[in-house]
Design a protein around this motif. Structure first.
Motif, mmCIF file in Angstrom:
data_model
loop_
_atom_site.group_PDB
_atom_site.id
_atom_site.type_symbol
_atom_site.label_atom_id
_atom_site.label_comp_id
_atom_site.label_asym_id
_atom_site.label_seq_id
_atom_site.Cartn_x
_atom_site.Cartn_y
_atom_site.Cartn_z
ATOM 1 N N ARG A 28 0.820 -1.217 0.000
ATOM 2 C CA ARG A 28 0.000 0.000 0.000
ATOM 3 C C ARG A 28 0.852 1.266 0.000
ATOM 4 N NH1 ARG A 28 -4.874 1.594 -1.589
ATOM 5 N NH2 ARG A 28 -5.869 3.003 -0.157
ATOM 6 N N LYS A 29 2.031 1.211 0.618
ATOM 7 C CA LYS A 29 2.892 2.396 0.707
ATOM 8 C C LYS A 29 3.275 2.898 -0.683
ATOM 9 C CE LYS A 29 7.002 4.329 2.905
ATOM 10 N NZ LYS A 29 7.309 5.189 1.801
ATOM 11 N N THR A 30 3.552 1.996 -1.590
ATOM 12 C CA THR A 30 3.906 2.383 -2.956
ATOM 13 C C THR A 30 2.772 3.175 -3.609
ATOM 14 O OG1 THR A 30 5.264 0.398 -3.139
ATOM 15 C CG2 THR A 30 4.658 1.483 -5.195
ATOM 16 N N ILE A 31 1.556 2.718 -3.397
ATOM 17 C CA ILE A 31 0.380 3.403 -3.950
ATOM 18 C C ILE A 31 0.214 4.768 -3.300
ATOM 19 C CG2 ILE A 31 -2.154 3.290 -4.113
ATOM 20 C CD1 ILE A 31 -1.749 0.167 -4.144
ATOM 21 N N ILE A 32 0.365 4.837 -1.984
ATOM 22 C CA ILE A 32 0.232 6.097 -1.249
ATOM 23 C C ILE A 32 1.306 7.089 -1.687
ATOM 24 C CG2 ILE A 32 0.383 7.167 1.041
ATOM 25 C CD1 ILE A 32 -0.834 4.479 2.129
ATOM 26 N N HIS A 35 0.524 8.586 -4.961
ATOM 27 C CA HIS A 35 -0.629 9.483 -4.853
ATOM 28 C C HIS A 35 -0.232 10.860 -4.325
ATOM 29 C CE1 HIS A 35 -4.844 10.536 -4.573
ATOM 30 N NE2 HIS A 35 -4.618 10.968 -3.346
ATOM 31 N N TRP A 36 0.508 10.919 -3.192
ATOM 32 C CA TRP A 36 0.855 12.235 -2.644
ATOM 33 C C TRP A 36 1.791 12.995 -3.576
ATOM 34 C CZ3 TRP A 36 5.889 13.420 -1.606
ATOM 35 C CH2 TRP A 36 6.770 12.430 -1.171
ATOM 36 N N GLY A 40 1.174 16.737 -5.760
ATOM 37 C CA GLY A 40 2.071 17.890 -5.666
ATOM 38 C C GLY A 40 2.645 18.163 -4.291
ATOM 39 N N TYR A 41 2.484 17.239 -3.362
ATOM 40 C CA TYR A 41 3.047 17.432 -2.026
ATOM 41 C C TYR A 41 4.542 17.166 -2.045
ATOM 42 C CZ TYR A 41 -1.592 17.846 -0.035
ATOM 43 O OH TYR A 41 -2.847 18.276 0.265
ATOM 44 N N LYS A 42 5.259 17.824 -1.127
ATOM 45 C CA LYS A 42 6.706 17.659 -1.036
ATOM 46 C C LYS A 42 7.099 16.458 -0.197
ATOM 47 C CE LYS A 42 7.504 22.551 -1.697
ATOM 48 N NZ LYS A 42 7.969 23.791 -1.110
ATOM 49 N N SER A 43 6.176 15.966 0.629
ATOM 50 C CA SER A 43 6.476 14.816 1.482
ATOM 51 C C SER A 43 5.183 14.127 1.911
ATOM 52 C CB SER A 43 7.241 15.258 2.730
ATOM 53 O OG SER A 43 6.410 16.018 3.586
ATOM 54 N N LEU A 44 5.323 12.880 2.323
ATOM 55 C CA LEU A 44 4.192 12.147 2.880
ATOM 56 C C LEU A 44 3.706 12.845 4.144
ATOM 57 C CD1 LEU A 44 2.260 9.722 3.019
ATOM 58 C CD2 LEU A 44 4.096 8.429 4.106
ATOM 59 N N ASN A 45 4.639 13.350 4.945
ATOM 60 C CA ASN A 45 4.279 14.040 6.175
ATOM 61 C C ASN A 45 3.382 15.250 5.899
ATOM 62 O OD1 ASN A 45 4.804 14.271 9.144
ATOM 63 N ND2 ASN A 45 5.507 16.289 8.482
ATOM 64 N N SER A 46 3.734 16.066 4.909
ATOM 65 C CA SER A 46 2.903 17.236 4.607
ATOM 66 C C SER A 46 1.530 16.824 4.084
ATOM 67 C CB SER A 46 3.610 18.176 3.633
ATOM 68 O OG SER A 46 3.819 17.557 2.398
ATOM 69 N N TYR A 47 1.473 15.740 3.327
ATOM 70 C CA TYR A 47 0.193 15.237 2.823
ATOM 71 C C TYR A 47 -0.700 14.780 3.972
ATOM 72 C CZ TYR A 47 -3.070 12.079 0.437
ATOM 73 O OH TYR A 47 -4.199 11.436 0.000
#
Length: 77
Positions: A28-32, A35-36, A40-47
């Motif tokens: 699932r991480k690959t898909i996530i 997606h983020w 256009g997000y700079k990081s998973l954390n910001s998303y």
């Protein structure tokens, strides 16, 4: 004496942030991640922070670090 950036950053993060760990099913991480990045997000954390802020009614915006309604949410102010 030299400035130790890694030590400083570690202490800054400890003093200013709480770390939250969560799990997703394998693969699932690959898909996530795709997606983020596509959004256009700079990081998973910001998303994740943006999703949470929108869900609880804060519109601080990506990466602003400003949670202007925290006192209301936490019962202060």
């Amino acid at each position: 004496m030299s400035f130790e950036k890694v030590k400083y950053n570690t202490q800054y993060n400890k003093d200013n942030y709480t770390e939250i760990k969560f799990r997703v099913p394998k693969g699932r991480k690959t898909i996530i991640d795709a997606h983020w990045k596509a959004k256009g997000y700079k990081s998973l954390n910001s998303y994740i922070n943006d999703l949470i802020n929108k869900d609880i009614g804060q519109e601080a915006g990506e990466g602003s670090g400003k949670n202007t309604d925290d006192e209301k949410i936490l019962g202060g102010g």
